[in-house]
Each structure stands twice: as structure tokens, then as C-alpha cells.
Motif scaffolding. Structure first.
Motif, mmCIF file in Angstrom:
data_model
loop_
_atom_site.group_PDB
_atom_site.id
_atom_site.type_symbol
_atom_site.label_atom_id
_atom_site.label_comp_id
_atom_site.label_asym_id
_atom_site.label_seq_id
_atom_site.Cartn_x
_atom_site.Cartn_y
_atom_site.Cartn_z
ATOM 1 N N LYS A 15 0.859 -1.189 0.000
ATOM 2 C CA LYS A 15 0.000 0.000 0.000
ATOM 3 C C LYS A 15 0.893 1.236 0.000
ATOM 4 O O LYS A 15 1.972 1.233 0.609
ATOM 5 C CB LYS A 15 -0.898 0.012 1.234
ATOM 6 C CG LYS A 15 -1.842 -1.173 1.320
ATOM 7 C CD LYS A 15 -3.053 -1.019 0.424
ATOM 8 C CE LYS A 15 -4.054 -0.048 0.993
ATOM 9 N NZ LYS A 15 -5.352 -0.090 0.296
ATOM 10 N N TRP A 30 -4.623 6.774 -0.931
ATOM 11 C CA TRP A 30 -4.091 5.551 -0.314
ATOM 12 C C TRP A 30 -4.418 4.410 -1.256
ATOM 13 O O TRP A 30 -5.573 4.026 -1.413
ATOM 14 C CB TRP A 30 -4.728 5.382 1.053
ATOM 15 C CG TRP A 30 -4.342 4.197 1.879
ATOM 16 C CD1 TRP A 30 -5.213 3.258 2.387
ATOM 17 C CD2 TRP A 30 -3.054 3.822 2.352
ATOM 18 N NE1 TRP A 30 -4.526 2.334 3.145
ATOM 19 C CE2 TRP A 30 -3.197 2.659 3.133
ATOM 20 C CE3 TRP A 30 -1.772 4.367 2.184
ATOM 21 C CZ2 TRP A 30 -2.126 2.032 3.757
ATOM 22 C CZ3 TRP A 30 -0.698 3.735 2.801
ATOM 23 C CH2 TRP A 30 -0.882 2.594 3.566
ATOM 24 N N GLU A 32 -3.363 0.575 -3.496
ATOM 25 C CA GLU A 32 -2.649 -0.693 -3.548
ATOM 26 C C GLU A 32 -1.696 -0.655 -4.733
ATOM 27 O O GLU A 32 -2.064 -0.219 -5.829
ATOM 28 C CB GLU A 32 -3.635 -1.854 -3.691
ATOM 29 C CG GLU A 32 -3.006 -3.219 -3.494
ATOM 30 C CD GLU A 32 -4.059 -4.316 -3.416
ATOM 31 O OE1 GLU A 32 -4.569 -4.697 -4.495
ATOM 32 O OE2 GLU A 32 -4.369 -4.771 -2.293
ATOM 33 N N GLU A 314 -2.196 5.750 6.298
ATOM 34 C CA GLU A 314 -3.411 6.061 5.537
ATOM 35 C C GLU A 314 -4.040 7.391 5.947
ATOM 36 O O GLU A 314 -4.967 7.882 5.294
ATOM 37 C CB GLU A 314 -4.442 4.937 5.666
ATOM 38 C CG GLU A 314 -4.822 4.592 7.076
ATOM 39 C CD GLU A 314 -4.027 3.419 7.632
ATOM 40 O OE1 GLU A 314 -4.625 2.582 8.346
ATOM 41 O OE2 GLU A 314 -2.810 3.331 7.344
#
Length: 336
Positions: A15, A30, A32, A314
Motif C-alpha cells: 500500500k 491511499w 494498492e 493512511e
């Protein structure tokens, strides 16, 4: 979307905070991302902590241009999980810290060049390293390389209660350097004094240059360390002694205006420099020397690293809002 990995390589899902356009904190996402095996001269590192620095906002806003989409952040600490061909100074399983390009430190894991990695002593935790590698190495070159300071000298430091400022104050005390520090509030003044600041100026109600002249008996200081930029440039120049040096190493309030060379002569044949940390750690030998001195001070407790703000990665949007609003004092870190 991250590029596909070449055939035969392992993909690791991670991430990361990325931005696809420049602007305010809200442009950060945020996401992947895919992380491949490291290529020649590269390593794959799993982060345990990531640094939060005001310079990060310069990339996000476009003040420092970066190809988009881009990762965020230039400082982190963690463990090397894989090593590419040709890497000699770092091995799998090593604890490391780093500061510098390429962008992408705001991530759980990444592949990056091995060159910037600095071995991290066991005595220093990941959070501590991520909160002070950039600030500590910057302090190292400011105090140990950029000007031949002598014991008993008095200097002016803006943003004395910031993360770098608190390291600077402690290191200056070890060297016998007196510091006049500027802060925005009485609360930050107390923090600066607790870390060794000899004279504190609350700039919102005091004239900085006048106070510097009072403290120095009218002489001014041989060096001003200014990370603020546009808002403090004039008072910094007015605080210098004859043939003094203004070190502009940041632009928190905006870029320094164009320099009129004649004004440097009028103010006493003063000097202005705009250094960058990258040029003081480009040589691996010099980087190791500066890092070694920094790590020794921290490991032995001569310099204490206080982490006053902790965030989840995050929550980078909120972290940047806090940073730009001036609500942060001392160092901040993302803990993973």
C-alpha cells in the motif's frame, strides 16, 4: 496503476500514498501497488516507520516538480527484504534508514536504489530513525560543514521548536554555540528553552532583528539559519553581522525573493547561500561521517529525539493539514 512485473519475478502487494495531480492535502490517495523483485543496484525494503517532513508538501503542491502520478515522501526506516545484483554495502535482513529521492517513502514496502540506504544501529529504533534522518543529517551539515563556527559564537535559528530545530539546539549546545531561536507561540518558546535555546524570540509580537541586535550588543550574528523563506528573509538579513552568512535551507512560507547584490554590500558585505542536503550526502564517505556522528549522539542520549505526532500512513491527508497549519511541534512520524 503500477506497471506489470517482468516474467519470472515475484510480485508483492503493498500500500502506498500517491498523488495524480498537484494541490492541497486532499490530492493524496491511499492505493494498492505492486512491488517487484529488486533489479541491479536495488533493494526491496519493508518500512517500519516513515518520516513526515515539510518538504513533502513542496512535491505535493508542485513547488518541486515531479512526474505524475507520483509517490510521496523521501524518508523512512525499515528492514531490507531482498537485494539485487551488485549491491555490496547492504544485505538482506539489515536494518536501514534513508532520506532522499526517489519519491515513494509513504509506503508499506518498495523497491528503491540501494545507494541512499544507511545502516541503522540496533540502539536506534525505527520510529526514531524515520523522524530524524533528514532533520539530523541536515543539522549535521549546517553545524559541521557549512560555516566554521567557533565555541562561544551566537547564531540565529528560525523555527527553533520544529523537528530540526530541537535537534539543532541540542547539537549546538554540545559544540558550545549559543542560539537565538524564533518561535510563533509561548508554548513553543517553552519547548525551545527546554532543549537548550539560549534566547527565544516570539516573532508574532517581537521584532526579530531588533532583538538580535539587543542580545548581541548591536553586532548581529555571524550566521542565520532560515528554513522559512519569504516571510523571514528580510529580518534574517537585518540580523547579520558584518560579513555574516545567511543560510536559506527551506521555504516554508514561500521562496526567497530575487537577491539584489548591492543590498548585500550595504548590509556589511554579507553572504547568502541556498544549500541542499543532497549535495552534502552525495559522497558516501561524507554521508557515513555525518550519519555516524548523528547516530552516536542519539544512541548515547546526548541528543534526544522527541516524537510529538504519530499518524497511520493512511491518514497522510490529516497529517499534511496539521503540518501546514503549524499545529505540529517537534518531529512527526508515520508508524507502520
Amino acid at each position: 496503476m503500477a506497471p506489470e512485473c517482468p516474467a519470472g519475478t515475484e510480485k508483492v502487494m503493498a500500500k502506498a500514498v500517491r498523488f495524480h495531480q498537484t494541490g492541497g492535502p486532499e490530492v493524496m490517495r491511499w492505493e494498492e501497488v505492486d512491488v517487484a523483485d529488486p533489479g541491479p543496484g536495488e533493494v526491496r525494503i519493508r518500512h517500519h516507520a516513515v518520516g513526515l517532513n515539510f518538504a513533502d508538501t513542496y512535491f505535493r503542491t508542485g513547488l518541486y516538480p515531479a512526474p505524475l502520478p507520483a509517490g510521496m515522501g523521501v524518508e523512512a526506516a525499515g528492514v531490507v527484504e531482498a537485494v539485487g545484483d551488485g549491491v555490496r554495502h547492504i544485505g538482506e535482513g539489515d536494518r536501514v534508514t534513508y532520506t532522499g529521492s526517489p519519491l515513494g517513502a509513504y509506503s508499506t514496502e518498495r523497491v528503491m536504489p540501494a545507494g541512499p540506504l544507511i545502516p541503522l544501529p540496533d540502539e536506534i529504533g525505527f520510529d526514531t530513525a524515520a523522524s530524524m534522518t533528514m532533520r539530523g543529517l541536515t543539522t549535521a551539515y549546517l553545524l559541521r560543514r557549512i560555516h566554521p563556527l567557533r565555541e562561544g559564537d551566537t547564531v540565529l535559528l528560525h523555527a527553533a521548536a520544529g523537528g530540526l530545530g530541537l535537534i539543532f539546539l541540542q547539537w549546538a549546545k554540545l559544540l558550545g554555540i549559543n542560539v537565538i531561536g524564533t518561535v510563533s507561540t509561548d508554548e513553543k518558546a517553552a519547548v525551545a528553552r527546554a532543549h537548550g535555546c539560549d534566547h527565544v524570540v516570539v516573532y508574532k509580537r517581537e521584532d526579530v532583528a531588533e532583538r538580535v541586535r539587543e542580545i548581541t550588543g548591536g553586532a548581529g550574528v555571524p550566521v542565520v539559519y532560515d528554513s522559512i523563506g519569504a516571510a523571514t528573509y528580510q529580518s534574517s538579513l537585518n540580523s547579520l553581522a558584518r560579513r555574516g552568512l545567511l543560510v536559506c535551507f527551506g521555504t516554508a512560507s514561500g521562496p526567497v525573493p530575487p537577491i539584489d547584490a548591492m543590498q548585500l554590500a550595504v548590509r556589511g558585505s554579507v553572504f547568502v547561500t541556498r544549500p541542499a542536503l543532497a549535495d552534502y550526502i552525495a559522497d558516501p564517505v561524507e554521508r557515513a561521517e555525518l550519519a555516524g556522528e548523528l547516530f552516536d549522539h542519539v544512541a548515547t542520549g546526548r541528543i534526544r529525539i522527541g516524537i510529538n505526532q504519530r499518524y497511520a500512513l493512511e491518514d497522510a491527508v490529516q497529517a499534511h493539514r496539521d503540518l501546514e497549519s503549524g499545529r505540529c511541534a517537534g518531529s512527526s512520524v508515520f508508524s507502520l
